[in-house]
Design an enzyme around this catalytic site. Structure first.
Site, mmCIF file in Angstrom:
data_model
loop_
_atom_site.group_PDB
_atom_site.id
_atom_site.type_symbol
_atom_site.label_atom_id
_atom_site.label_comp_id
_atom_site.label_asym_id
_atom_site.label_seq_id
_atom_site.Cartn_x
_atom_site.Cartn_y
_atom_site.Cartn_z
ATOM 1 N N MET A 166 -24.408 72.834 42.518
ATOM 2 C CA MET A 166 -24.311 72.916 43.827
ATOM 3 C C MET A 166 -25.207 74.088 44.282
ATOM 4 S SD MET A 166 -20.729 71.840 44.960
ATOM 5 C CE MET A 166 -19.656 73.496 44.604
ATOM 6 N N HIS A 172 -25.999 78.725 35.108
ATOM 7 C CA HIS A 172 -26.641 77.422 35.407
ATOM 8 C C HIS A 172 -27.921 77.269 34.483
ATOM 9 C CE1 HIS A 172 -24.332 77.942 39.055
ATOM 10 N NE2 HIS A 172 -24.002 76.725 39.068
ATOM 11 N N GLY A 212 -20.439 73.502 32.365
ATOM 12 C CA GLY A 212 -20.036 74.747 31.926
ATOM 13 C C GLY A 212 -18.462 74.809 31.553
ATOM 14 N N LYS A 213 -18.262 75.517 30.547
ATOM 15 C CA LYS A 213 -16.903 75.526 29.944
ATOM 16 C C LYS A 213 -15.867 76.327 31.100
ATOM 17 C CE LYS A 213 -16.901 74.541 25.160
ATOM 18 N NZ LYS A 213 -16.552 75.120 23.769
ATOM 19 N N ARG A 263 -19.209 82.451 43.297
ATOM 20 C CA ARG A 263 -18.270 83.079 43.952
ATOM 21 C C ARG A 263 -18.171 84.593 43.909
ATOM 22 N NH1 ARG A 263 -15.313 77.538 43.528
ATOM 23 N NH2 ARG A 263 -15.827 76.840 45.671
HETATM 24 O O1 PAF Z 1 -19.634 72.306 38.719
HETATM 25 C C1 PAF Z 1 -20.100 72.014 39.811
HETATM 26 O O2 PAF Z 1 -20.843 72.726 40.321
HETATM 27 C C2 PAF Z 1 -19.797 70.970 40.605
HETATM 28 O O3 PAF Z 1 -18.468 70.735 40.374
HETATM 29 C C3 PAF Z 1 -20.402 69.634 40.321
HETATM 30 C C4 PAF Z 1 -20.395 69.464 38.707
HETATM 31 C C5 PAF Z 1 -22.068 69.762 40.283
HETATM 32 C C6 PAF Z 1 -20.042 68.522 41.124
HETATM 33 O O4 PAF Z 1 -20.339 68.713 42.528
#
Ligand code: PAF
Length: 276
Positions: free
Chosen positions: A26, A33, A144-145, A184
């Site tokens: 997102m 990431h 991710g876990k 966050r």
């Molecule tokens: O983990 C996230 O960032 C979101 O839940 C995802 C998997 C991209 C779905 O919107």
């Protein structure tokens, strides 16, 4: 790196991409990431990432509108990490009509833990991920876990719908003081950030206790909750669960376990977990 905003452009590109690994996000990207992108590069010829803030997975009182949108910075980070294609649709592209068909995960898996506090969240996640898989058609997808329950739900979704995508779970990336990286974390004040590592410390403490033979799971959970609350948190849950389906663990059974927690510091809700 190509940046593609439309479904039709992605579909046109897909045949040129070969074996494709996919990192859905997102946005508001951090090292967690980027570690997924690095893992993806080991699995496939090409890597695609997506950035889409998915309204469907936010509750009415959640932070959809204040969720940071940082496309230019994110694109630069993905390009540097080695991503080949970024799919960055806007809302009209992903949801040209109101999404009235959904993937509905079973209550046994989403009425617990996060689902107790975020009704409808996993339905929104499963629906958008299923849709992204139809568009991107990856061979592998990496998650991710840190979002352990999300990973469990998506693994089961893919298995039950026979979706031809291998779901890979990657370890949580942490700051030096143990705090799990999360978009966050940026909402925390300086004082809250100082306190935030306590969440991981409590999970590590439970892990050590269980590995040392302590099977008083209820007591361990309650004691961690008390300490967190005393440290200024509002704890939502601390729970020792079976890894396979996140049901409450039976102390007598020799199952693979994970301890998961969610708690609020001020207005920021953080989650974390540690496999035992
Ligand atoms: O983990 C996230 O960032 C979101 O839940 C995802 C998997 C991209 C779905 O919107």
């Amino acid at each position: 790196m190509r940046i593609v905003h439309s479904v039709s452009d992605f579909r046109a590109l897909r045949p040129t991409l070969g074996r494709l690994a996919f990192v859905p996000t997102m946005g508001n990207l951090h090292e967690g990431h980027i570690s997924l992108v690095r893992a993806a590069l080991e699995h496939a010829d090409r890597v695609a990432a997506s950035i889409f803030v998915n309204r469907l997975q936010f509750g009415p009182a959640e932070d959809f509108s204040r969720y940071p949108r940082t496309l230019a910075e994110d694109a630069a980070k993905l390009e540097e990490a080695g991503v080949d294609v970024l799919f960055a649709p806007d809302e009209d592209e992903m949801y040209p009509a109101p999404q009235t068909y959904h993937v509905e995960p079973p209550a046994s898996q989403v009425g617990i833990l996060e689902g107790e506090f975020r009704a409808g969240h996993f339905r929104g996640v499963a629906t958008v991920v299923m849709k992204l898989f139809q568009i991107v058609q990856p061979d592998i997808a990496l998650f991710g876990k840190k979002d352990y329950q999300q990973l469990m739900v998506l693994r089961n979704m893919v298995a039950q719908f026979a979706v031809p995508v291998a779901v890979v779970g990657c370890d949580t990336i942490r700051a030096d003081d143990g705090l799990a990286l999360s978009s966050r974390n940026g909402y925390l004040s300086t004082e809250e950030r100082r306190r935030a590592p306590q969440l991981h410390e409590e999970l590590q403490h439970i892990r050590q206790e269980v590995l040392g033979g302590n099977r008083e799971f209820d007591e361990l959970q309650a004691a961690a909750t008390t300490r967190l609350d005393a440290g200024g948190w509002r704890t939502e849950y601390v729970r020792i669960c079976r890894r396979v389906d996140l049901q409450a663990a039976e102390p007598a059974a020799g199952e693979a376990l994970v301890v998961l927690a969610a708690a609020r510091l001020g207005t920021t809700r953080l989650i974390d977990n540690v496999e035992i």
